[in-house]
Design a protein around this motif. Structure first.
Motif, PDB file in Angstrom:
ATOM      1  N   GLY A   1      22.824  26.023  44.835  1.00 24.60           N
ATOM      2  CA  GLY A   1      21.464  26.130  44.434  1.00 24.60           C
ATOM      3  C   GLY A   1      20.593  27.001  45.649  1.00 24.60           C
ATOM      4  O   GLY A   1      19.462  26.561  45.719  1.00 24.60           O
ATOM      5  N   ARG A   2      21.274  27.716  46.488  1.00 21.87           N
ATOM      6  CA  ARG A   2      20.823  28.599  47.589  1.00 21.87           C
ATOM      7  C   ARG A   2      20.878  30.038  47.005  1.00 21.87           C
ATOM      8  O   ARG A   2      20.523  30.804  47.987  1.00 21.87           O
ATOM      9  CB  ARG A   2      21.545  28.378  48.927  1.00 21.87           C
ATOM     10  N   GLY A   3      21.415  30.350  45.963  1.00 23.15           N
ATOM     11  CA  GLY A   3      21.476  31.893  45.784  1.00 23.15           C
ATOM     12  C   GLY A   3      20.535  32.525  45.652  1.00 23.15           C
ATOM     13  O   GLY A   3      20.236  33.720  46.301  1.00 23.15           O
ATOM     14  N   LEU A   4      19.320  32.220  45.052  1.00 23.70           N
ATOM     15  CA  LEU A   4      18.103  32.881  44.926  1.00 23.70           C
ATOM     16  C   LEU A   4      17.353  32.935  46.332  1.00 23.70           C
ATOM     17  O   LEU A   4      16.753  33.804  46.602  1.00 23.70           O
ATOM     18  CB  LEU A   4      17.098  32.617  43.671  1.00 23.70           C
ATOM     19  N   PHE A   5      17.436  31.895  46.921  1.00 27.31           N
ATOM     20  CA  PHE A   5      16.799  31.891  48.395  1.00 27.31           C
ATOM     21  C   PHE A   5      17.235  32.728  49.291  1.00 27.31           C
ATOM     22  O   PHE A   5      16.850  33.483  49.923  1.00 27.31           O
ATOM     23  CB  PHE A   5      17.100  30.144  48.771  1.00 27.31           C
ATOM     24  N   LEU A   6      18.985  32.868  49.143  1.00 26.31           N
ATOM     25  CA  LEU A   6      19.564  33.941  49.864  1.00 26.31           C
ATOM     26  C   LEU A   6      19.006  35.256  49.658  1.00 26.31           C
ATOM     27  O   LEU A   6      18.742  36.218  50.378  1.00 26.31           O
ATOM     28  CB  LEU A   6      21.089  33.847  49.819  1.00 26.31           C
TER      29      LEU A   6
ATOM     30  N   PRO B   1      15.459  32.939  35.662  1.00 21.24           N
ATOM     31  CA  PRO B   1      15.640  32.183  37.062  1.00 21.24           C
ATOM     32  C   PRO B   1      14.628  32.161  37.767  1.00 21.24           C
ATOM     33  O   PRO B   1      13.513  32.796  37.706  1.00 21.24           O
ATOM     34  CB  PRO B   1      16.677  33.140  37.882  1.00 21.24           C
ATOM     35  N   ILE B   2      14.486  30.896  38.369  1.00 22.08           N
ATOM     36  CA  ILE B   2      13.219  30.390  39.319  1.00 22.08           C
ATOM     37  C   ILE B   2      13.676  30.174  40.777  1.00 22.08           C
ATOM     38  O   ILE B   2      14.764  29.263  41.038  1.00 22.08           O
ATOM     39  CB  ILE B   2      12.503  29.360  38.800  1.00 22.08           C
ATOM     40  N   ALA B   3      13.282  30.846  41.666  1.00 23.07           N
ATOM     41  CA  ALA B   3      13.522  30.474  43.146  1.00 23.07           C
ATOM     42  C   ALA B   3      12.951  29.382  43.327  1.00 23.07           C
ATOM     43  O   ALA B   3      11.635  28.846  43.284  1.00 23.07           O
ATOM     44  CB  ALA B   3      13.151  31.622  44.169  1.00 23.07           C
ATOM     45  N   ARG B   4      13.711  28.253  44.243  1.00 23.41           N
ATOM     46  CA  ARG B   4      13.194  27.178  44.720  1.00 23.41           C
ATOM     47  C   ARG B   4      13.572  26.720  46.175  1.00 23.41           C
ATOM     48  O   ARG B   4      14.755  27.468  46.547  1.00 23.41           O
ATOM     49  CB  ARG B   4      13.732  25.790  43.641  1.00 23.41           C
ATOM     50  N   GLU B   5      12.874  26.021  46.682  1.00 24.20           N
ATOM     51  CA  GLU B   5      13.533  25.520  48.023  1.00 24.20           C
ATOM     52  C   GLU B   5      15.064  25.080  48.012  1.00 24.20           C
ATOM     53  O   GLU B   5      15.012  23.958  47.098  1.00 24.20           O
ATOM     54  CB  GLU B   5      12.474  24.699  48.718  1.00 24.20           C
TER      55      GLU B   5
ATOM     56  N   THR C   1      27.091  39.105  44.852  1.00 23.27           N
ATOM     57  CA  THR C   1      27.840  37.824  44.636  1.00 23.27           C
ATOM     58  C   THR C   1      27.209  36.762  44.225  1.00 23.27           C
ATOM     59  O   THR C   1      27.264  35.892  43.203  1.00 23.27           O
ATOM     60  CB  THR C   1      28.404  37.556  45.969  1.00 23.27           C
ATOM     61  N   GLU C   2      25.754  36.680  44.810  1.00 20.68           N
ATOM     62  CA  GLU C   2      24.971  35.454  44.611  1.00 20.68           C
ATOM     63  C   GLU C   2      24.372  35.462  42.821  1.00 20.68           C
ATOM     64  O   GLU C   2      24.476  34.531  41.968  1.00 20.68           O
ATOM     65  CB  GLU C   2      23.777  35.370  45.369  1.00 20.68           C
ATOM     66  N   LEU C   3      24.144  36.766  42.476  1.00 24.30           N
ATOM     67  CA  LEU C   3      23.812  37.037  41.166  1.00 24.30           C
ATOM     68  C   LEU C   3      24.815  36.810  40.238  1.00 24.30           C
ATOM     69  O   LEU C   3      24.752  36.211  39.262  1.00 24.30           O
ATOM     70  CB  LEU C   3      23.384  38.446  40.952  1.00 24.30           C
TER      71      LEU C   3
END
Length: 157
Positions: free
Chosen positions: A101-106, A89-93, A51-53
């Motif tokens: 803005g929390r997709g890659l973090f999840l 994509p770049i994961a950030r805090e 889902t996040e992707l």
């Protein structure tokens, strides 16, 4: 490739439009495939990460068209979303006050691995989840471990 390994290969692909309305159906599809592969315990984390992707495709590419691939082989499943945007994509805090803005973090905190690869037509973003090995069946030839019994009086004859 080992012919036996090829026999155990499980794969699913779906060309789709990653619009919010499609996400419920995609989550159900991911769960159904993992259940049919005997990996129901991975259904929830896999559905969350997929889902996040897909939400990122809708937000960041300018096109909702993508290809979703689920691949189970050996000790892992890999889900890949291929789209036409070239920016990786770049994961950030995450900003905890922001609405997104929390997709890659999840994904980073749910999956065992994730990454992105540039392709000639855009990129692929993927994640992997490890499959837990099945519990070994009890061996009929191995005696069961019995805890010693204490405090029991034996009748005397």
């Amino acid at each position: 490739m080992d012919p036996m390994a090829e026999h155990n290969l499980k794969r699913y692909e779906q060309q789709l439009h990653a619009c919010p309305e499609a996400l419920t159906v995609v989550r159900r599809t991911v769960r159904a495939h993992l259940d049919s592969w005997g990996l129901g315990d991975l259904a929830d984390p896999a559905a969350l990460c997929v889902t996040e992707l897909l939400a990122n495709v809708d937000k960041h590419t300018g096109s909702t068209e993508c290809l979703l691939t689920l691949h189970h082989h050996g000790d892992r499943i890999r889900a890949t979303v291929r789209d036409t945007a070239r920016t990786l994509p770049i994961a950030r805090e995450p900003d905890l006050l922001a609405e997104s803005g929390r997709g890659l973090f999840l994904i980073e905190h749910t999956a065992h691995a994730w990454g992105a690869t540039a392709t000639t037509t855009g990129k692929e973003v993927w994640f992997e989840l490890r499959v837990r090995p099945p519990e070994p069946a009890p061996d009929e030839n191995t005696p069961a471990t019995v805890a010693p019994v204490t405090g029991v009086r034996r009748p005397t004859s």
